[in-house]
Write an enzyme that holds these catalytic residues in place. Structure first.
Site, PDB file in Angstrom:
ATOM      1  N   LYS A 116     -11.363  -3.566  -2.710  1.00  0.00           N
ATOM      2  CA  LYS A 116     -12.367  -2.518  -2.893  1.00  0.00           C
ATOM      3  C   LYS A 116     -11.709  -1.186  -3.200  1.00  0.00           C
ATOM      4  O   LYS A 116     -12.335  -0.298  -3.753  1.00  0.00           O
ATOM      5  CB  LYS A 116     -13.317  -2.462  -1.704  1.00  0.00           C
ATOM      6  CG  LYS A 116     -12.706  -2.160  -0.354  1.00  0.00           C
ATOM      7  CD  LYS A 116     -13.818  -2.017   0.670  1.00  0.00           C
ATOM      8  CE  LYS A 116     -13.824  -3.093   1.713  1.00  0.00           C
ATOM      9  NZ  LYS A 116     -12.680  -3.086   2.622  1.00  0.00           N
ATOM     10  N   LYS A 172      -4.569  -9.210  -5.794  1.00  0.00           N
ATOM     11  CA  LYS A 172      -5.829  -9.592  -5.169  1.00  0.00           C
ATOM     12  C   LYS A 172      -6.930  -8.585  -5.486  1.00  0.00           C
ATOM     13  O   LYS A 172      -6.655  -7.407  -5.728  1.00  0.00           O
ATOM     14  CB  LYS A 172      -5.644  -9.766  -3.660  1.00  0.00           C
ATOM     15  CG  LYS A 172      -5.995  -8.570  -2.832  1.00  0.00           C
ATOM     16  CD  LYS A 172      -6.060  -8.898  -1.359  1.00  0.00           C
ATOM     17  CE  LYS A 172      -6.399  -7.640  -0.567  1.00  0.00           C
ATOM     18  NZ  LYS A 172      -7.797  -7.237  -0.661  1.00  0.00           N
ATOM     19  N   LYS A 179       0.815  -1.225   0.000  1.00  0.00           N
ATOM     20  CA  LYS A 179       0.000   0.000   0.000  1.00  0.00           C
ATOM     21  C   LYS A 179       0.842   1.266   0.000  1.00  0.00           C
ATOM     22  O   LYS A 179       0.454   2.266  -0.592  1.00  0.00           O
ATOM     23  CB  LYS A 179      -0.980   0.002   1.181  1.00  0.00           C
ATOM     24  CG  LYS A 179      -2.097  -1.021   0.999  1.00  0.00           C
ATOM     25  CD  LYS A 179      -3.295  -0.742   1.886  1.00  0.00           C
ATOM     26  CE  LYS A 179      -4.430  -1.661   1.489  1.00  0.00           C
ATOM     27  NZ  LYS A 179      -5.616  -1.524   2.308  1.00  0.00           N
TER      28      LYS A 179
HETATM   29  P1  ATP Z   1      -8.731  -2.341   0.891  1.00  0.00           P
HETATM   30  O1  ATP Z   1      -8.371  -2.424  -0.562  1.00  0.00           O
HETATM   31  O2  ATP Z   1      -9.191  -0.984   1.308  1.00  0.00           O
HETATM   32  O3  ATP Z   1      -7.671  -2.912   1.790  1.00  0.00           O
HETATM   33  P2  ATP Z   1     -10.098  -4.860   0.917  1.00  0.00           P
HETATM   34  O4  ATP Z   1     -10.986  -5.230  -0.224  1.00  0.00           O
HETATM   35  O5  ATP Z   1      -8.746  -5.474   0.988  1.00  0.00           O
HETATM   36  O6  ATP Z   1     -10.031  -3.265   1.016  1.00  0.00           O
HETATM   37  P3  ATP Z   1     -10.428  -5.143   3.773  1.00  0.00           P
HETATM   38  O7  ATP Z   1     -11.421  -4.332   4.523  1.00  0.00           O
HETATM   39  O8  ATP Z   1      -8.993  -4.751   3.834  1.00  0.00           O
HETATM   40  O9  ATP Z   1     -10.904  -5.218   2.238  1.00  0.00           O
HETATM   41  O10 ATP Z   1     -10.552  -6.663   4.233  1.00  0.00           O
HETATM   42  C1  ATP Z   1     -11.765  -7.183   4.817  1.00  0.00           C
HETATM   43  C2  ATP Z   1     -11.726  -8.693   4.802  1.00  0.00           C
HETATM   44  O11 ATP Z   1     -11.856  -9.182   3.457  1.00  0.00           O
HETATM   45  C3  ATP Z   1     -10.414  -9.304   5.334  1.00  0.00           C
HETATM   46  O12 ATP Z   1     -10.727 -10.460   6.075  1.00  0.00           O
HETATM   47  C4  ATP Z   1      -9.665  -9.665   4.092  1.00  0.00           C
HETATM   48  O13 ATP Z   1      -8.758 -10.723   4.287  1.00  0.00           O
HETATM   49  C5  ATP Z   1     -10.805 -10.083   3.175  1.00  0.00           C
HETATM   50  N1  ATP Z   1     -10.445  -9.919   1.771  1.00  0.00           N
HETATM   51  C6  ATP Z   1     -10.107  -8.757   1.169  1.00  0.00           C
HETATM   52  N2  ATP Z   1      -9.853  -8.944  -0.123  1.00  0.00           N
HETATM   53  C7  ATP Z   1     -10.010 -10.277  -0.341  1.00  0.00           C
HETATM   54  C8  ATP Z   1      -9.860 -11.102  -1.491  1.00  0.00           C
HETATM   55  N3  ATP Z   1      -9.524 -10.586  -2.646  1.00  0.00           N
HETATM   56  N4  ATP Z   1     -10.115 -12.435  -1.369  1.00  0.00           N
HETATM   57  C9  ATP Z   1     -10.483 -12.960  -0.183  1.00  0.00           C
HETATM   58  N5  ATP Z   1     -10.637 -12.234   0.943  1.00  0.00           N
HETATM   59  C10 ATP Z   1     -10.395 -10.911   0.871  1.00  0.00           C
HETATM   60 MG    MG Z   2      -7.405  -4.892   2.538  1.00  0.00          MG
END
Ligand code: ATP
Ligand code: MG
Length: 343
Positions: free
Chosen positions: A208, A205, A122
């Site tokens: 969001k 990965k 990040k």
């Molecule tokens: P950001 O990009 O802002 O970090 P994010 O999509 O990674 O957002 P988080 O809020 O960081 O979402 O993570 C919330 C939960 O979703 C965590 O348990 C994380 O491991 C899971 N998660 C996030 N992205 C994935 C993915 N691509 N596949 C499976 N699990 C995910």
């Molecule tokens: Mg995340």
């Protein structure tokens, strides 16, 4: 439980959180939210949090943050979290998280934090411009978990390293102060889709916060958008293989099969038994149909709940009160152990 069990003496309790850093994605749903609901159904005590303090480690427009927090709360409920049975709240409203995080900032070592891949990903090449909060993120996450003495944390694969750091912080605190106060929490990383990849790049990965909307499926996407994103998802020209080994060098194909398996609650082998030898031109429409079938009831319910933001706020406020009742005595005891007068 045997004496060798590092969780002996701790009441089973599940904690996890999701950032209101954008809309929920299919990755969040399959990697996290679906597990959260299953754990609630198992009857364990479950504490789920909209982690707004984590979200602001990168810039968030205030009005969007407010909306994303409510929408995420709606997402939890629409996916099956019952705020009567689970504790559902937003992190900033339970000050104990930030208070324990400060203690953990003083336990965690700089070297530990510098090794975190999320920090490296990040902050990128621009570490000097990244916020101090982004660097300290994993210490706050450890506090989120340990302020409830949570024993199990369902997360996606990407959070595994942060869970290891949480255990390191708990172990160092216990060792430094000569106590057995914090549990060594177990990560729960389960299911066919613990790491959903970007639809545009099988080595990244799905997130969001990814600038490209085409890289992800949002829980709020309509049927046409979902179908279009899956149709345009990057793949290779080969037909699907008939066994697991055939996916090894094919990250994009593997990702779509994993998503199918996760949505259908099937094993990867079962999906391949059905689709092995078929072209993506046949598999993609089937996947799109399945995704729409599973996601559209959730997004419809989210939209309905978003019509009543006051109700959402009341649910979060009630959840915060219940969370605080658990967290306050654990923080107080931590302060006592550390030697703070008045605790
Ligand atoms: P950001 O990009 O802002 O970090 P994010 O999509 O990674 O957002 P988080 O809020 O960081 O979402 O993570 C919330 C939960 O979703 C965590 O348990 C994380 O491991 C899971 N998660 C996030 N992205 C994935 C993915 N691509 N596949 C499976 N699990 C995910
Ligand atoms: Mg995340």
């Amino acid at each position: 439980m045997s004496d060798a069990d590092p969780l002996a003496g701790f009441t089973p309790r599940v904690f996890s959180g999701i950032q209101p850093s954008g809309g929920l994605t299919l990755g969040n749903y399959l990697g996290a939210m679906k597990r959260f609901v299953e754990m609630q159904e198992q009857g364990v005590e479950t504490v789920y949090c909209v982690v707004d303090l984590h979200a602001i480690t990168v810039w968030q427009d205030p009005a969007k943050l407010t909306r994303a927090t409510r929408e995420l709360c709606a997402g939890f409920i629409a996916a099956g979290i019952d705020p009567g049975r689970s504790i559902l709240f937003n992190q900033s409203q339970v000050a104990e998280h930030a208070q324990l995080a400060w203690v953990f900032n003083c336990v965690a070592r700089m070297g530990w934090m510098k090794r975190m891949t999320q920090w490296k990903d990040k902050a990128g090449k621009n570490q000097e411009e990244a916020s101090l909060g982004l660097f300290a993120y994993p210490a706050l996450m450890a506090a989120d978990i340990l302020v409830y003495h949570a024993t199990h944390v369902p997360v996606g694969e990407d959070q595994k390293q942060h869970l290891e750091l949480t255990r390191d912080i708990a172990a160092k605190f216990n060792h430094d102060y000569g106590v057995n106060f914090f549990p060594l929490t177990e990560p729960v990383i389960e299911g066919a889709a613990t790491r959903v990849m970007s639809l545009r790049d099988g080595s990244k990965k799905m997130s969001k916060s990814d600038p490209s909307d085409m890289s992800r499926i949002n829980m709020t996407d309509d049927a046409d958008t979902i179908a279009q994103k899956i149709r345009k998802a990057r793949t290779d020209p080969e037909p699907l293989p008939s066994d697991h080994a055939g996916l090894e060098e094919r990250p994009e194909a593997r990702n779509l099969v994993n998503i199918y398996a996760g949505l259908a609650d099937m094993k990867v082998e079962e999906v391949l038994a059905e689709y092995g030898g078929r072209q993506f031109s046949a598999f993609k429409p089937a996947l799109a149909e399945l995704a729409v079938e599973k996601l559209s009831p959730i997004s419809a319910e989210m939209a309905r709940l978003m019509e009543a933001p006051d109700e959402i706020d009341a649910i979060l406020a009630r959840g915060a009160e219940r969370a605080r009742a658990l967290a306050a005595p654990i923080l107080r005891r931590t302060y006592e152990i550390v030697g703070m007068v008045g605790a």
